[in-house]
Design an enzyme around this catalytic site. Structure first.
Site, PDB file in Angstrom:
ATOM      1  N   ASP A  28       0.817  -1.214   0.000  1.00  0.00           N
ATOM      2  CA  ASP A  28       0.000   0.000   0.000  1.00  0.00           C
ATOM      3  C   ASP A  28       0.855   1.269   0.000  1.00  0.00           C
ATOM      4  O   ASP A  28       1.659   1.489   0.909  1.00  0.00           O
ATOM      5  CB  ASP A  28      -0.905   0.022   1.229  1.00  0.00           C
ATOM      6  CG  ASP A  28      -1.868  -1.143   1.277  1.00  0.00           C
ATOM      7  OD1 ASP A  28      -1.406  -2.298   1.215  1.00  0.00           O
ATOM      8  OD2 ASP A  28      -3.078  -0.918   1.409  1.00  0.00           O
ATOM      9  N   GLU A  55      -4.559   2.329  -2.987  1.00  0.00           N
ATOM     10  CA  GLU A  55      -5.836   2.761  -2.402  1.00  0.00           C
ATOM     11  C   GLU A  55      -5.674   3.841  -1.338  1.00  0.00           C
ATOM     12  O   GLU A  55      -6.653   4.476  -0.959  1.00  0.00           O
ATOM     13  CB  GLU A  55      -6.579   1.563  -1.808  1.00  0.00           C
ATOM     14  CG  GLU A  55      -6.003   1.032  -0.523  1.00  0.00           C
ATOM     15  CD  GLU A  55      -7.088   0.674   0.487  1.00  0.00           C
ATOM     16  OE1 GLU A  55      -8.262   0.661   0.126  1.00  0.00           O
ATOM     17  OE2 GLU A  55      -6.728   0.444   1.642  1.00  0.00           O
ATOM     18  N   ASN A  56      -4.448   4.067  -0.858  1.00  0.00           N
ATOM     19  CA  ASN A  56      -4.186   5.152   0.096  1.00  0.00           C
ATOM     20  C   ASN A  56      -3.214   6.169  -0.481  1.00  0.00           C
ATOM     21  O   ASN A  56      -2.563   6.892   0.266  1.00  0.00           O
ATOM     22  CB  ASN A  56      -3.606   4.585   1.398  1.00  0.00           C
ATOM     23  CG  ASN A  56      -4.641   3.843   2.213  1.00  0.00           C
ATOM     24  OD1 ASN A  56      -5.656   4.411   2.605  1.00  0.00           O
ATOM     25  ND2 ASN A  56      -4.399   2.567   2.469  1.00  0.00           N
ATOM     26  N   ASN A 111     -10.496  -1.402   0.163  1.00  0.00           N
ATOM     27  CA  ASN A 111     -11.721  -0.883   0.769  1.00  0.00           C
ATOM     28  C   ASN A 111     -11.849   0.634   0.677  1.00  0.00           C
ATOM     29  O   ASN A 111     -12.943   1.180   0.777  1.00  0.00           O
ATOM     30  CB  ASN A 111     -11.828  -1.333   2.228  1.00  0.00           C
ATOM     31  CG  ASN A 111     -10.652  -0.904   3.075  1.00  0.00           C
ATOM     32  OD1 ASN A 111      -9.504  -1.229   2.755  1.00  0.00           O
ATOM     33  ND2 ASN A 111     -10.910  -0.190   4.150  1.00  0.00           N
ATOM     34  N   HIS A 112     -10.731   1.356   0.474  1.00  0.00           N
ATOM     35  CA  HIS A 112     -10.794   2.811   0.318  1.00  0.00           C
ATOM     36  C   HIS A 112     -10.862   3.245  -1.145  1.00  0.00           C
ATOM     37  O   HIS A 112     -10.802   4.441  -1.432  1.00  0.00           O
ATOM     38  CB  HIS A 112      -9.564   3.467   0.968  1.00  0.00           C
ATOM     39  CG  HIS A 112      -9.515   3.353   2.455  1.00  0.00           C
ATOM     40  ND1 HIS A 112     -10.601   3.614   3.260  1.00  0.00           N
ATOM     41  CD2 HIS A 112      -8.494   2.998   3.293  1.00  0.00           C
ATOM     42  CE1 HIS A 112     -10.257   3.428   4.531  1.00  0.00           C
ATOM     43  NE2 HIS A 112      -9.000   3.043   4.577  1.00  0.00           N
ATOM     44  N   HIS A 153      -6.935  -7.914  -0.841  1.00  0.00           N
ATOM     45  CA  HIS A 153      -6.904  -6.830   0.132  1.00  0.00           C
ATOM     46  C   HIS A 153      -7.795  -7.223   1.305  1.00  0.00           C
ATOM     47  O   HIS A 153      -9.031  -7.104   1.231  1.00  0.00           O
ATOM     48  CB  HIS A 153      -7.413  -5.544  -0.528  1.00  0.00           C
ATOM     49  CG  HIS A 153      -7.058  -4.296   0.194  1.00  0.00           C
ATOM     50  ND1 HIS A 153      -5.811  -3.706   0.095  1.00  0.00           N
ATOM     51  CD2 HIS A 153      -7.769  -3.513   1.041  1.00  0.00           C
ATOM     52  CE1 HIS A 153      -5.783  -2.613   0.837  1.00  0.00           C
ATOM     53  NE2 HIS A 153      -6.966  -2.477   1.420  1.00  0.00           N
ATOM     54  N   HIS A 157      -3.290  -4.447   2.638  1.00  0.00           N
ATOM     55  CA  HIS A 157      -4.230  -3.823   3.567  1.00  0.00           C
ATOM     56  C   HIS A 157      -3.654  -3.552   4.949  1.00  0.00           C
ATOM     57  O   HIS A 157      -3.929  -2.502   5.528  1.00  0.00           O
ATOM     58  CB  HIS A 157      -5.528  -4.621   3.723  1.00  0.00           C
ATOM     59  CG  HIS A 157      -6.507  -4.018   4.691  1.00  0.00           C
ATOM     60  ND1 HIS A 157      -7.086  -2.779   4.483  1.00  0.00           N
ATOM     61  CD2 HIS A 157      -6.995  -4.457   5.870  1.00  0.00           C
ATOM     62  CE1 HIS A 157      -7.900  -2.499   5.498  1.00  0.00           C
ATOM     63  NE2 HIS A 157      -7.859  -3.494   6.353  1.00  0.00           N
ATOM     64  N   HIS A 190      -0.500  -3.120   5.915  1.00  0.00           N
ATOM     65  CA  HIS A 190       0.643  -2.200   5.864  1.00  0.00           C
ATOM     66  C   HIS A 190       1.887  -2.706   6.591  1.00  0.00           C
ATOM     67  O   HIS A 190       2.867  -1.961   6.702  1.00  0.00           O
ATOM     68  CB  HIS A 190       0.280  -0.822   6.450  1.00  0.00           C
ATOM     69  CG  HIS A 190      -0.704  -0.052   5.648  1.00  0.00           C
ATOM     70  ND1 HIS A 190      -0.726   1.335   5.598  1.00  0.00           N
ATOM     71  CD2 HIS A 190      -1.737  -0.443   4.854  1.00  0.00           C
ATOM     72  CE1 HIS A 190      -1.711   1.750   4.824  1.00  0.00           C
ATOM     73  NE2 HIS A 190      -2.344   0.669   4.357  1.00  0.00           N
TER      74      HIS A 190
END
Length: 255
Positions: free
Chosen positions: A8, A39-40, A67-68, A148, A173, A175
């Site tokens: 991530d 996603e982040n 999920n983000h 994820h 997910h 990290h």
């Protein structure tokens, strides 16, 4: 073929880390394709057009999410327009974008599938059922799954479920890079979590004092990403493009 998978990417600091370290890694390991979870990649969370473009321009070929993925509405059109940016395939059918991307190279092809776990996360379609459906129509010998997910057991279960049916399952997910990289009995490469690209002395990319305050007080805290001493985490997969099996998996830590 050599596939570099990056954990991530957290905020601008993570994007800058990828840009500074990726060219050297691609040359050192003769990387054919780079897949990164973005996603982040936007400050706060989610992905924005400029953060996705930053990663593509830095040498990333495929951006997966989680999920983000759809937290920022500014990215919805991008998911529909940019085929190299994918979101979990088990999202609701009305979600923008796709959960599958077939990367065609003159020497090989690689199908990237993005899935999200359901243990401790959103109540989505079963990733097991979803991937079964996808594999019925994917015509590619080389398949990489970015799973994820929160729960270690769910990640490992999906990997064994897919052992011999896909080239590799890499977890994202949490990290935190895990030390369990391996090749499963039927040739599928696996790691529970790739880790992240972000501040080495942070808490999941967030400035540690802010994360500690939130956990200690349970009061609202505005998170800021740590921009100091960034590290890049991931794995290098060597895949036999004729059999679709992983022949080598190596953890990568740069920074």
């Amino acid at each position: 073929m050599n596939i570099l998978c990056l954990g991530d990417v957290v905020g601008q600091a993570g994007c800058d880390c990828v840009r500074s370290k990726l060219p050297g890694l691609k040359a050192q390991y003769q990387v054919d394709l780079v897949v990164a979870n973005g996603e982040n990649s936007a400050e706060g969370n989610g992905v924005l057009p400029h953060s996705a473009r930053h990663l593509f321009d830095s040498g990333v070929d495929v951006i997966t999410t989680g999920n983000h993925a759809l937290r920022r509405r500014e990215s919805y059109d991008l998911f529909d327009q940019e085929i190299g940016l994918i979101r979990p395939a088990n999202f609701h059918p009305s979600a923008p974008g796709s959960g599958v991307y077939l990367f065609d190279h003159p020497r090989f092809s690689l199908c990237v599938i993005n899935l999200q776990g359901v243990v401790y996360l959103d109540n989505l379609e079963s990733p097991f059922d979803c991937v079964d459906r996808l594999l019925q129509r994917v015509q590619a010998p080389n398949i990489l799954v970015d799973f994820h997910a929160e729960a270690t057991a769910e990640k490992l279960a999906l990997a064994y479920y897919l052992d011999g049916r896909v080239s590799a399952v890499v977890g994202t997910h949490t990290h935190v890079q895990t030390a369990d990289e391996r090749i499963l009995p039927n040739g599928t490469g696996y790691i529970t979590d790739l880790g992240m690209c972000g501040g080495k002395n942070s808490i999941l990319g967030v400035r540690k004092e802010l994360a500690i305050e939130r956990l200690r007080t349970h009061l609202p805290v505005r998170f800021e990403n740590d921009r100091q001493d960034c590290v890049l985490n991931g794995v290098l997969l060597t895949i036999d493009q004729k059999t679709g099996k992983t022949t080598k998996i190596q953890r990568i830590v740069a920074g």
